[in-house]
Design an enzyme around this catalytic site. Structure first.
Site, mmCIF file in Angstrom:
data_model
loop_
_atom_site.group_PDB
_atom_site.id
_atom_site.type_symbol
_atom_site.label_atom_id
_atom_site.label_comp_id
_atom_site.label_asym_id
_atom_site.label_seq_id
_atom_site.Cartn_x
_atom_site.Cartn_y
_atom_site.Cartn_z
ATOM 1 N N ASP A 140 0.840 -1.201 0.000
ATOM 2 C CA ASP A 140 0.000 0.000 0.000
ATOM 3 C C ASP A 140 0.876 1.252 0.000
ATOM 4 O O ASP A 140 2.062 1.198 0.310
ATOM 5 C CB ASP A 140 -0.909 0.022 1.234
ATOM 6 C CG ASP A 140 -0.119 -0.046 2.542
ATOM 7 O OD1 ASP A 140 0.871 -0.794 2.588
ATOM 8 O OD2 ASP A 140 -0.476 0.652 3.517
ATOM 9 N N GLU A 141 0.249 2.378 -0.328
ATOM 10 C CA GLU A 141 0.884 3.692 -0.204
ATOM 11 C C GLU A 141 2.327 3.722 -0.702
ATOM 12 O O GLU A 141 3.245 4.063 0.045
ATOM 13 C CB GLU A 141 0.824 4.161 1.259
ATOM 14 C CG GLU A 141 -0.606 4.308 1.750
ATOM 15 C CD GLU A 141 -0.733 4.989 3.112
ATOM 16 O OE1 GLU A 141 0.229 4.952 3.903
ATOM 17 O OE2 GLU A 141 -1.808 5.559 3.373
ATOM 18 N N VAL A 142 2.518 3.358 -1.963
ATOM 19 C CA VAL A 142 3.872 3.402 -2.524
ATOM 20 C C VAL A 142 4.127 4.842 -2.977
ATOM 21 O O VAL A 142 4.027 5.170 -4.155
ATOM 22 C CB VAL A 142 4.039 2.399 -3.685
ATOM 23 C CG1 VAL A 142 5.516 2.309 -4.103
ATOM 24 C CG2 VAL A 142 3.537 1.017 -3.256
#
Length: 448
Positions: A140-142
């Protein structure tokens, strides 16, 4: 499946506390734990640099799994494989693997060393979780993906976008897992997938299980997914420095998810495989601690029982009160009446005191006392002079307030030390106690 997420990248509890918590999770309706170890895993060899000074030992990891088995909880390890890898990329040794040189958040997927490192991290974690049938690869949230030079070059040469690049890396990770660990099933968060088209997903069909949310469900059906998981939250989502868990907020979150669950049957062949109740302990490796686990146990109990009963019914409420040894719960005030009999209940009550009274009582003494303002101002204190007659008028009150809080904090520290390692105790004290108590300590020192 109902997994409770234990986020160990901050305030990781001692295993002796997990011994008390696991039976409780089981009683309340959980049948698994999602273990986000981060730097608490006992990495070996090349990877030893990633370990926290307080990392669990190999025996601890073994013990955690025995406890889980004893209480019929499936253990799902979580290993971040793309974003949220600050605990890796903060080290000079791995700095060259950053997507953007300045930021330690995300991997550069174009350097062969990135996948090589992930393979050894995943292997070490899976090796120690031989009974686990699932692994969670985060993803997630790269942040900043596509901003590095390598990514820009890749996109221009391959006529690709950030989405295809993201999927390419995920496929490499999955390719390794399926080749190396036959039968292991993979979970990942879906926020990055939401931005990717059905066409791209269908081509890549990355995995057959992912957490998701409503408008995206039809998209996942069209992309060929067969199963989804949902991810709710029982703590750690209402502010990076939140110290007290808002009960009604988290209950509403679960009631919303129940509504979503009712829509799933209409989306056949898609089926709902499980729910992860997330309990974040930090927003990322560098942020401060949010609510401690003992503080959020009432919230966790309410949320689990809401899922088990299909709502926060009378039955759910009764079970929560019975299991936690409480008399009543005030959802809007986020308070519980009764002594309580759950693990860490002392910390629960003491943090409630800190949260409700510490700051207020000290500011009241320092700000509202006219003798302090008039005869013991910063000016007086700096030059060390004052009229004893006026100073005595507030002295005993301030000394007593100071003594009361100091003795309370000694007890709180002792309770925290039973559950947490020294770094957590220090951090929590410095964040939540010292900013207020230090003002009082300084005043008392100058007064004396």
């Amino acid at each position: 499946m109902r997994l409770v997420h234990l986020d160990l990248k901050g305030a990781a509890p001692r295993v002796s506390y997990l011994e008390q918590v696991f039976p409780l999770l089981s009683q309340l309706g959980a049948n698994g734990v999602l273990m986000e170890y981060e730097d608490m895993f006992p990495f070996k060899g090349e990877l030893e640099i990633l370990r926290s000074p307080y990392a669990y030992s190999e025996e601890d990891i073994e013990r955690i799994q025995q406890l889980a088995e004893q209480h019929k909880l499936e253990v799902v390890p979580l290993v971040q494989t793309f974003g949220h890898v600050e605990f890796i990329l903060k080290h000079e040794k791995y700095q060259h693997l950053r997507e953007v040189e300045r930021f330690p958040n995300s991997f550069n997927p174009h350097i062969p060393d990135t996948l090589a490192l992930l393979k050894s991290i995943l292997s070490q974690v899976i090796e120690k979780h031989r009974h686990s049938t699932w692994i969670h690869i985060g993803a997630d949230e790269v942040f900043h993906l596509g901003e590095g030079m390598d990514s820009k070059n890749w996109m221009s040469h391959n006529k690709g976008d950030v989405g295809t690049m993201y999927l390419k890396h995920i496929k490499e990770v999955l390719g390794f897992l399926t080749a190396q660990f036959w039968g292991l099933r993979v979970l990942m968060w879906d926020d990055m997938l939401r931005k990717i088209s059905v066409g791209a997903l269908r081509v890549a069909l990355v995995a057959r299980a992912c957490p998701a949310a409503v408008p995206f469900l039809t998209k996942y059906v069209e992309s060929g997914f067969e199963a989804v998981w949902f991810a709710s939250a029982f703590k750690g989502t209402t502010g990076p420095a939140q110290a007290w868990t808002p009960l009604s907020y988290h209950l509403k979150n679960h009631l919303s998810w129940l509504k979503v669950m009712q829509t799933v049957p209409r989306l056949a062949p898609l089926r709902l495989q499980g729910v992860v109740l997330t309990g974040w302990q930090r927003y990322d490796h560098y942020s401060v601690l949010c609510e401690l686990l003992p503080v959020s146990i009432p919230s966790l109990a309410i949320c689990l029982q809401t899922l088990v009963n299909g709502g926060f019914t009378e039955e759910a409420k009764r079970k929560v009160l019975d299991v936690l040894g409480l008399e009543s719960v005030q959802l809007e005030q986020s308070t519980c009446e009764g002594r309580g009999a759950f693990p860490g209940v002392e910390i629960y009550h003491m943090v409630e005191q800190v949260n409700g009274h510490l700051k207020e009582s000290i500011l009241k003494a320092l700000e509202e006392e006219s003798a302090i303002k008039g005869w013991f101002s910063p000016y007086h204190r700096k030059r060390q002079f004052g009229n004893p007659r006026n100073m005595e008028s507030f002295g005993s009150k301030v000394l007593k307030l100071h003594e009361d809080w100091e003795s309370f904090i000694r007890d709180l520290r002792a309770q925290l030390e039973r559950i947490y390692f020294p770094d957590t105790v220090e951090e929590w004290m410095e964040e939540n106690i010292n900013p207020y108590l230090d003002q009082l300590r300084d005043l008392v020192r100058d007064y004396r």
